[in-house]
Design an enzyme around this catalytic site. Structure first.
Site, PDB file in Angstrom:
ATOM      1  N   LYS A  49      -0.306   7.749  10.462  1.00 54.91           N
ATOM      2  CA  LYS A  49      -1.205   8.079  11.566  1.00 54.91           C
ATOM      3  C   LYS A  49      -0.440   8.432  12.841  1.00 54.91           C
ATOM      4  O   LYS A  49      -0.989   9.089  13.727  1.00 54.91           O
ATOM      5  CB  LYS A  49      -2.196   6.937  11.817  1.00 54.91           C
ATOM      6  CG  LYS A  49      -3.015   6.525  10.591  1.00 54.91           C
ATOM      7  CD  LYS A  49      -3.611   7.709   9.852  1.00 54.91           C
ATOM      8  CE  LYS A  49      -4.446   7.379   8.637  1.00 54.91           C
ATOM      9  NZ  LYS A  49      -3.789   6.618   7.562  1.00 54.91           N
ATOM     10  N   TYR A 265     -12.021   1.257  -3.023  1.00 51.81           N
ATOM     11  CA  TYR A 265     -11.113   1.260  -1.875  1.00 51.81           C
ATOM     12  C   TYR A 265     -10.629  -0.167  -1.559  1.00 51.81           C
ATOM     13  O   TYR A 265     -11.453  -1.082  -1.413  1.00 51.81           O
ATOM     14  CB  TYR A 265     -11.823   1.828  -0.637  1.00 51.81           C
ATOM     15  CG  TYR A 265     -10.977   1.756   0.603  1.00 51.81           C
ATOM     16  CD1 TYR A 265     -10.095   2.775   0.930  1.00 51.81           C
ATOM     17  CD2 TYR A 265     -11.036   0.643   1.443  1.00 51.81           C
ATOM     18  CE1 TYR A 265      -9.296   2.691   2.060  1.00 51.81           C
ATOM     19  CE2 TYR A 265     -10.247   0.556   2.568  1.00 51.81           C
ATOM     20  CZ  TYR A 265      -9.378   1.580   2.877  1.00 51.81           C
ATOM     21  OH  TYR A 265      -8.585   1.493   3.985  1.00 51.81           O
ATOM     22  N   TYR A 291      -2.932   2.060  -0.098  1.00 51.49           N
ATOM     23  CA  TYR A 291      -2.662   3.503  -0.140  1.00 51.49           C
ATOM     24  C   TYR A 291      -1.384   3.843  -0.926  1.00 51.49           C
ATOM     25  O   TYR A 291      -1.450   4.369  -2.033  1.00 51.49           O
ATOM     26  CB  TYR A 291      -2.526   4.058   1.290  1.00 51.49           C
ATOM     27  CG  TYR A 291      -3.772   3.985   2.114  1.00 51.49           C
ATOM     28  CD1 TYR A 291      -4.723   5.004   2.051  1.00 51.49           C
ATOM     29  CD2 TYR A 291      -4.008   2.914   2.964  1.00 51.49           C
ATOM     30  CE1 TYR A 291      -5.867   4.951   2.832  1.00 51.49           C
ATOM     31  CE2 TYR A 291      -5.157   2.856   3.744  1.00 51.49           C
ATOM     32  CZ  TYR A 291      -6.079   3.883   3.677  1.00 51.49           C
ATOM     33  OH  TYR A 291      -7.208   3.837   4.437  1.00 51.49           O
TER      34      TYR A 291
HETATM   35  C1  LIG Z   1      -4.441   6.477   6.221  1.00 51.10           C
HETATM   36  C2  LIG Z   1      -3.403   6.244   5.208  1.00 51.10           C
HETATM   37  C3  LIG Z   1      -3.207   7.122   4.122  1.00 51.10           C
HETATM   38  C4  LIG Z   1      -4.117   8.290   3.847  1.00 51.10           C
HETATM   39  O1  LIG Z   1      -3.925   9.344   4.725  1.00 51.10           O
HETATM   40  P1  LIG Z   1      -5.167  10.292   5.048  1.00 51.10           P
HETATM   41  O2  LIG Z   1      -4.643  11.258   6.019  1.00 51.10           O
HETATM   42  O3  LIG Z   1      -6.219   9.383   5.616  1.00 51.10           O
HETATM   43  O4  LIG Z   1      -5.631  10.907   3.795  1.00 51.10           O
HETATM   44  C5  LIG Z   1      -2.174   6.883   3.248  1.00 51.10           C
HETATM   45  N1  LIG Z   1      -1.364   5.826   3.403  1.00 51.10           N
HETATM   46  C6  LIG Z   1      -1.526   4.941   4.413  1.00 51.10           C
HETATM   47  C7  LIG Z   1      -0.613   3.782   4.472  1.00 51.10           C
HETATM   48  C8  LIG Z   1      -2.547   5.111   5.351  1.00 51.10           C
HETATM   49  O5  LIG Z   1      -2.687   4.225   6.335  1.00 51.10           O
END
Ligand SMILES: *Cc1c(COP(=O)(O)O)cnc(C)c1O
Length: 332
Positions: A49, A265, A291
């Site tokens: 992010k 999720y 993720y």
């Molecule tokens: C938000 C996030 C993602 C996914 O990225 P997007 O741009 O939302 O698809 C992947 N890995 C981590 C650790 C995240 O925080």
């Protein structure tokens, strides 16, 4: 438009390293695995992010905003990085958290990212039940702040809009430069995909430069069709925002796989736990349970299914999030 002309605030440590993973590659019997360390962007333990926020916060500053509003799951890495960015530029941060993960433990509710949100000075305005219309809640909060004479700036969940996606257009450019410098032919790029800004930015960046590097998203939430449709929408909007012709991107450039989501999720899977252990114990690298762990589980699953040739070079983008591990003590 010249890419450098988009307003940007420096928040992270760039370029992030691009490194080989020789022991994990050998363990799996090839292909040659590399890792792009976007977990090392530096912003209060970093993550993907940060790149998006460099462009989003620049827009907020340009609009004279004094407060950043955003939303995410309780263990949102995006919320934590947004709060840190607000602290860095001297804004307030107000966040709304959705209790999206069922049967959450006390640690999930209060440790990891939540602890850091509070330490970094963010205000957790509310924890709302799963399924809440979070965009509408952010709008309500923004209106209340405006009524109070404040100037809020709303960042969508995951920072995923054309402005935020520019961060991953920049990452594609950065990877191409690093690959050029080290003489690396990138045959595939693989990463975890959620709110879609990362994948959309990468697709636009690699495509817009006509590099031919294919991007493969491992979904952490939505089914394949829905995920691809959402990514594609943002690909088009981002290309448009950058002034690229519609023909610069194609629907076929968007590929997502939803076979590694498991029950939903943020809900752990066996393959995620295996991927986390292998990457930790063979490379000394910490992934996250929501993720990058599922993203790596996808990469390992594809390798075992013979999806890649043994002599190909595959770059996994580590999108961060290992702070979330502290919310999942019980699975280890
Ligand atoms: C938000 C996030 C993602 C996914 O990225 P997007 O741009 O939302 O698809 C992947 N890995 C981590 C650790 C995240 O925080």
């Amino acid at each position: 438009m010249q890419f450098a002309a988009f307003p940007r605030v420096r928040l992270g440590h760039f370029p992030t390293p691009l490194e080989p993973m020789p022991r994990l590659s050998a363990h799996l019997g090839g292909p040659n695995l590399f890792i792009k360390r976007d977990d090392c962007t530096g912003l209060a333990t970093g993550g993907n992010k940060t790149r998006k926020l460099e462009f989003l916060v620049a827009e907020a500053l340009a609009q004279g905003a004094d407060t950043l509003i955003t939303q995410g799951a309780v263990q949102s890495n995006h919320a934590r990085q947004t709060v840190a960015a607000a602290a860095y530029v001297g804004m307030q941060a107000k966040i709304l958290l959705e209790q999206r993960v069922p049967h959450a433990t006390d640690e999930y509710e209060w440790s990891g990212n939540v602890l850091l949100d509070q330490l970094l000075g963010g205000e957790i305005v509310a924890k709302l039940p799963a399924g809440t219309d979070m965009a509408a809640e952010m709008e309500k909060l923004a209106q209340a702040l405006r009524d109070d004479g404040k100037k809020p700036y709303i960042i969508p969940g995951g920072g995923s809009n054309p402005v935020g996606a520019l961060g991953y257009v920049a990452c594609a450019h950065e990877l191409l430069q690093q690959a050029y410098e080290t003489g690396l032919r990138m045959d595939h790029v693989v990463h975890a995909t959620g709110s879609t800004g990362t994948q959309a930015g990468l697709v636009v960046g690699f495509r817009g430069s006509n590099s031919g590097v294919p991007v493969y998203g491992v979904s952490v939430r939505a089914p394949k069709d829905k995920q691809e449709e959402n990514v594609w929408k943002l690909v088009r909007a981002t290309a448009d925002y950058m002034g690229l012709p519609a023909s610069a991107v194609e629907r076929a450039d968007v590929v997502a796989n939803s076979d590694y989501v498991g029950d939903g999720y943020g809900i752990p899977t066996e393959s995620m736990i295996e991927a986390l252990r292998l990457t930790a114990q063979l490379e000394g690298i910490l992934l996250d349970p929501v993720y990058s762990g599922k993203g790596m589980a996808g990469l390992i699953g594809l390798i075992r299914a013979g999806h890649f040739k043994k002599d190909e070079n595959v770059v996994f983008i580590h999108t961060g999030g290992s702070v979330g591990l502290y919310g999942y003590r019980e699975i280890f």
